[in-house]
Design a protein around this motif. Structure first.
Motif, PDB file in Angstrom:
ATOM      1  N   ARG A   1       1.201  -1.154   0.144  1.00  0.00           N
ATOM      2  CA  ARG A   1       0.329  -0.268   0.609  1.00  0.00           C
ATOM      3  C   ARG A   1       0.686   1.505  -0.033  1.00  0.00           C
ATOM      4  NH1 ARG A   1      -5.456   0.097   2.144  1.00  0.00           N
ATOM      5  NH2 ARG A   1      -6.191  -1.595   2.396  1.00  0.00           N
ATOM      6  N   THR A   2       0.197   2.168  -0.622  1.00  0.00           N
ATOM      7  CA  THR A   2       0.921   3.606  -0.813  1.00  0.00           C
ATOM      8  C   THR A   2       0.742   4.219   0.695  1.00  0.00           C
ATOM      9  OG1 THR A   2      -0.738   4.522  -1.093  1.00  0.00           O
ATOM     10  CG2 THR A   2       1.099   4.039  -2.769  1.00  0.00           C
ATOM     11  N   VAL A   3       1.829   5.382   0.834  1.00  0.00           N
ATOM     12  CA  VAL A   3       1.703   5.787   2.660  1.00  0.00           C
ATOM     13  C   VAL A   3       0.364   6.327   3.085  1.00  0.00           C
ATOM     14  CG1 VAL A   3       2.374   8.060   3.794  1.00  0.00           C
ATOM     15  CG2 VAL A   3       3.747   6.886   2.251  1.00  0.00           C
TER      16      VAL A   3
ATOM     17  N   HIS B   1      -4.600  14.650   6.662  1.00  0.00           N
ATOM     18  CA  HIS B   1      -4.084  15.251   7.929  1.00  0.00           C
ATOM     19  C   HIS B   1      -3.471  14.369   8.585  1.00  0.00           C
ATOM     20  CE1 HIS B   1      -4.550  17.312  11.537  1.00  0.00           C
ATOM     21  NE2 HIS B   1      -5.550  16.291  12.037  1.00  0.00           N
ATOM     22  N   PHE B   2      -2.925  13.562   9.227  1.00  0.00           N
ATOM     23  CA  PHE B   2      -1.978  12.305   9.401  1.00  0.00           C
ATOM     24  C   PHE B   2      -0.283  12.932   9.274  1.00  0.00           C
ATOM     25  CE2 PHE B   2      -6.297  11.021  11.628  1.00  0.00           C
ATOM     26  CZ  PHE B   2      -6.383  11.779  13.321  1.00  0.00           C
ATOM     27  N   ILE B   3      -1.050  12.268   8.055  1.00  0.00           N
ATOM     28  CA  ILE B   3       0.442  12.341   6.961  1.00  0.00           C
ATOM     29  C   ILE B   3       0.880  13.858   7.267  1.00  0.00           C
ATOM     30  CG2 ILE B   3       1.502  12.083   5.158  1.00  0.00           C
ATOM     31  CD1 ILE B   3      -0.796  10.719   4.348  1.00  0.00           C
ATOM     32  N   SER B   4       0.032  14.811   7.272  1.00  0.00           N
ATOM     33  CA  SER B   4       0.414  16.358   7.201  1.00  0.00           C
ATOM     34  C   SER B   4       1.160  15.890   8.668  1.00  0.00           C
ATOM     35  CB  SER B   4       0.037  16.971   6.670  1.00  0.00           C
ATOM     36  OG  SER B   4       0.001  18.285   7.668  1.00  0.00           O
ATOM     37  N   LEU B   5       0.023  15.458  10.187  1.00  0.00           N
ATOM     38  CA  LEU B   5       0.491  15.635  11.608  1.00  0.00           C
ATOM     39  C   LEU B   5       2.378  15.547  11.332  1.00  0.00           C
ATOM     40  CD1 LEU B   5      -1.478  16.753  13.732  1.00  0.00           C
ATOM     41  CD2 LEU B   5      -1.140  14.141  14.120  1.00  0.00           C
ATOM     42  N   VAL B   6       2.288  14.073  10.890  1.00  0.00           N
ATOM     43  CA  VAL B   6       3.913  13.346  11.131  1.00  0.00           C
ATOM     44  C   VAL B   6       4.794  14.094  10.120  1.00  0.00           C
ATOM     45  CG1 VAL B   6       3.167  11.108  11.975  1.00  0.00           C
ATOM     46  CG2 VAL B   6       3.534  11.474   9.667  1.00  0.00           C
ATOM     47  N   GLY B   7       4.185  15.548   9.818  1.00  0.00           N
ATOM     48  CA  GLY B   7       5.344  15.383   8.236  1.00  0.00           C
ATOM     49  C   GLY B   7       6.162  15.008   7.125  1.00  0.00           C
ATOM     50  N   LEU B   8       5.119  14.349   6.387  1.00  0.00           N
ATOM     51  CA  LEU B   8       5.563  13.599   5.318  1.00  0.00           C
ATOM     52  C   LEU B   8       4.151  13.877   4.031  1.00  0.00           C
ATOM     53  CD1 LEU B   8       5.938   9.681   6.564  1.00  0.00           C
ATOM     54  CD2 LEU B   8       7.356  11.082   5.770  1.00  0.00           C
ATOM     55  N   GLU B   9       4.501  15.178   4.404  1.00  0.00           N
ATOM     56  CA  GLU B   9       3.362  15.414   2.881  1.00  0.00           C
ATOM     57  C   GLU B   9       4.348  15.593   1.922  1.00  0.00           C
ATOM     58  OE1 GLU B   9       4.539  18.118   5.617  1.00  0.00           O
ATOM     59  OE2 GLU B   9       2.969  19.171   6.292  1.00  0.00           O
ATOM     60  N   GLY B  10       3.670  15.390   0.131  1.00  0.00           N
ATOM     61  CA  GLY B  10       4.619  15.094  -0.886  1.00  0.00           C
ATOM     62  C   GLY B  10       4.725  13.653  -0.576  1.00  0.00           C
ATOM     63  N   PHE B  11       4.863  12.569   0.132  1.00  0.00           N
ATOM     64  CA  PHE B  11       5.113  11.110   0.128  1.00  0.00           C
ATOM     65  C   PHE B  11       3.839  10.156   0.445  1.00  0.00           C
ATOM     66  CE2 PHE B  11       8.851  13.290   2.158  1.00  0.00           C
ATOM     67  CZ  PHE B  11       9.665  12.619   1.330  1.00  0.00           C
ATOM     68  N   GLU B  12       2.586  10.575  -0.316  1.00  0.00           N
ATOM     69  CA  GLU B  12       1.390  10.436  -0.311  1.00  0.00           C
ATOM     70  C   GLU B  12       1.138   9.366  -1.048  1.00  0.00           C
ATOM     71  OE1 GLU B  12       1.412  13.899  -0.246  1.00  0.00           O
ATOM     72  OE2 GLU B  12       0.591  14.180   1.444  1.00  0.00           O
ATOM     73  N   ARG B  13       2.258   9.290  -2.537  1.00  0.00           N
ATOM     74  CA  ARG B  13       1.471   8.209  -3.096  1.00  0.00           C
ATOM     75  C   ARG B  13       3.398   7.243  -3.091  1.00  0.00           C
ATOM     76  NH1 ARG B  13      -2.779   7.767  -3.559  1.00  0.00           N
ATOM     77  NH2 ARG B  13      -2.734   6.717  -5.289  1.00  0.00           N
ATOM     78  N   ARG B  14       3.711   7.311  -2.591  1.00  0.00           N
ATOM     79  CA  ARG B  14       4.831   6.418  -2.064  1.00  0.00           C
ATOM     80  C   ARG B  14       4.954   5.275  -1.828  1.00  0.00           C
ATOM     81  NH1 ARG B  14       9.928   9.294  -2.271  1.00  0.00           N
ATOM     82  NH2 ARG B  14       9.865  11.279  -4.058  1.00  0.00           N
ATOM     83  N   TYR B  15       6.187   4.501  -2.114  1.00  0.00           N
ATOM     84  CA  TYR B  15       5.621   3.517  -1.315  1.00  0.00           C
ATOM     85  C   TYR B  15       6.824   3.071   0.194  1.00  0.00           C
ATOM     86  CZ  TYR B  15       2.422   1.501  -4.466  1.00  0.00           C
ATOM     87  OH  TYR B  15       0.922   1.362  -5.966  1.00  0.00           O
TER      88      TYR B  15
END
Lengths: 289, 251
Positions: free
Chosen positions: A109-111, A135-149
């Protein structure tokens, strides 16, 4: 502010029942092995107040992970009682979210799909779960990595994905079992900052299992020091360091005193553990002699 | 990215060409008997003739169709049986050794029994292919499920997944790469046996053609037919690879 903590290190008094988010009473767990019965944890009791950060620290083999699994409802056949806001826990509980020591993201699954996983199980609509996951991805500082595996991320980033996924479950209590154990020291400190920020922002009740004294003092409001096998409560230590904290606090004098104090408690237990391990190796002929 | 894709393909093609040229040279120089192995240039020259005169396209689709049906049966039955044996420990302990033993059994030699049951039809060929391919699919499915990391299972448990959700959302996707290894092995076994039975009972597609051409001592034609069997295998590998990439894009 740090100087306020320069005096005696207080031992914490028991909390009142209404202030408990999580309670474990008289937890005892035995394992049967080929060499007989081993008591992993013995009569361990603890309380965690809403919004509190409790760290459980002890040497290897003190039953920390057993305690984590019991509180998380993954292990049964123990004595004692675990309750969340007064309700007895038998099996995994919707109020408890768990972050594991081992790498636990789903590699297929992607991030964003990883983080949205608990929402998918809860049948939240696709659009809403993706929005909440972001929202939670942004909370842990991983914006921009949503589509990465996960295979495309570092160990620290993968662990942040696991934390975000558990937070997306919106648990009342966050249980973490040595989540930074596989990371290098710098990443560990920076990730500690991130966890502190999130915990403060969400007022998240947190129980952290660790063997790292620096990590425990950096993050926790209180520390439960455990004995070597069988794991018993040796002492609770309240960490009177100012909040908000960051990794810079590790260089302060008060921080050093807490670390020294907890190490003096732990050293004896760790020595017992080491001696025990050496004895076992000698008996099994595994000492290379 | 382009370099990563072009280089292996170029190396593969180069190695294949070098092998063909070496075979041509060895045969022409008399190191290999040309009455046993024909010249690659003769095989290349026979392609047009065999395609035109021997109905190769229809035979190709017949063999590929039999392999496809056997493959679908392998996927449905093999994976289901593997999942069942993974779930029921007693059944697994009772059967796993027998299944492993079955993998090395020459099932193709049981073709008279299958002829009695299914008659001289495509179903005899399909069922022998299916039986021959079943053990690796079952064994690899068990291995895939059993090899799922406990922490992933625990993540599912911590999110209160039901057993069904645990299977569909965690166990199955985690086991998928190993299951596909089993499916590919199963398809290889199935295809070998399908062509073998077509050859033995002189019925159907490319196997029957190989038999006919060999009996006519048309060696270049026989090798052309073998090339088409390899083509069936290549098509199936490519298709399974694409399905796997679709199901597990991260791989």
């Amino acid at each position: 502010m740090i100087a306020n903590a320069a005096g005696k290190l207080p031992t914490v008094a028991p909390q009142t029942s209404e202030s408990r988010a999580l309670r474990a009473e008289g937890i005892t767990k035995h394992y049967t092995t080929s060499e007989g019965t081993i008591t992993a944890v013995d009569s361990v009791s603890l309380d965690v107040a809403p919004g509190e950060f409790l760290a459980v620290i002890g040497p290897s083999g003190c039953g920390k992970s057993t305690l984590f699994n019991i509180i998380g409802g993954l292990v049964d056949g123990y004595e004692g009682r675990v309750s969340v806001a007064g309700e007895t826990v038998a099996g995994p509980h919707a109020s408890i979210g768990m972050v594991f020591q081992e790498e636990s993201t789903f590699p297929w699954r992607t991030v964003v799909e990883n983080v949205a996983f608990p929402l998918e199980i809860a049948r939240v609509s696709r659009a809403e779960r993706l929005e909440r996951a972001r929202h939670f991805i942004s909370l842990v500082g991983l914006e921009g990595f949503e589509r990465r595996y996960p295979a495309e991320l570092s160990g620290g980033m993968r662990q942040r994905v696991a934390i975000a996924r558990t937070l997306a479950f919106e648990p009342k209590i966050l249980l973490m079992d040595e989540p930074f154990a596989a990371l290098d020291e710098q990443t560990r400190l920076l990730l500690g900052d991130k966890v502190l920020q999130i915990q403060q922002q969400l007022k998240q009740t947190t129980l952290l299992i660790t063997h790292n004294i620096t990590e425990a003092v950096q993050l926790a409001d209180r520390i439960l020091v455990m004995t070597y096998r069988p794991g018993r409560v040796k002492r609770f230590v309240k960490i009177d360091l100012p909040r908000p904290r960051s990794s810079e606090i590790v260089s302060s004098e008060a921080f050093g005193r807490y670390v020294a104090k907890i190490w003096s408690d732990l050293r004896e237990e760790a020595s017992r553990g080491m001696q025990d391990e050496e004895t076992c190796k000698r008996q099994s002929g595994g000492d290379g002699a | 990215m382009t370099r990563d894709r072009v280089l292996p393909a170029a190396l593969g093609l180069g190695t294949f060409t070098a092998f063909i040229l070496a075979a041509e040279a060895l045969i022409r120089l008399g190191f290999v008997n040309r009455f046993i192995v024909p010249l690659p240039s003769q095989v290349a020259g026979a392609f047009a003739r065999v395609v035109a005169e021997e109905h190769v396209v229809a035979r190709f689709f017949m063999t590929a169709g039999e392999a496809l049906v056997a493959g679908l049966l392998l996927t449905a039955v093999g994976i289901s049986l593997g999942a069942l044996l993974y779930r029921v420990a007693l059944l697994r302990a009772a059967c796993e050794t027998w299944i492993a033993a079955m993998a090395s059994a020459p099932i193709v030699l049981m073709y008279p029994l299958f002829l009695v049951i299914f008659g001289r039809s495509a179903w005899t060929i399909i069922m022998i292919g299916f039986m021959a391919g079943l053990p690796p699919v079952i064994l690899k499915t068990i291995e895939g499920f059993a090899g799922t990391r406990q922490v992933l299972v625990n993540v599912g448990r911590s999110f209160n997944l039901t057993r069904g959700q645990q299977f569909v959302k965690i166990l199955f996707p985690a086991a998928l790469p190993t299951i596909f290894v089993g499916l590919r092995l199963g398809l290889i076994f199935a295809l070998i046996n399908i062509v073998g039975v077509e050859f033995l009972i002189n019925f159907g597609g490319l196997g029957q053609l190989i038999n006919d051409l060999a009996e006519r001592y048309d060696l270049p034609g026989t090798y052309v037919a073998i090339c088409f069997v390899i083509l069936v295998s290549v098509v199936f590998f490519e298709v399974t690879g694409r399905i796997e990439r679709w199901l597990r894009p991260a791989e």
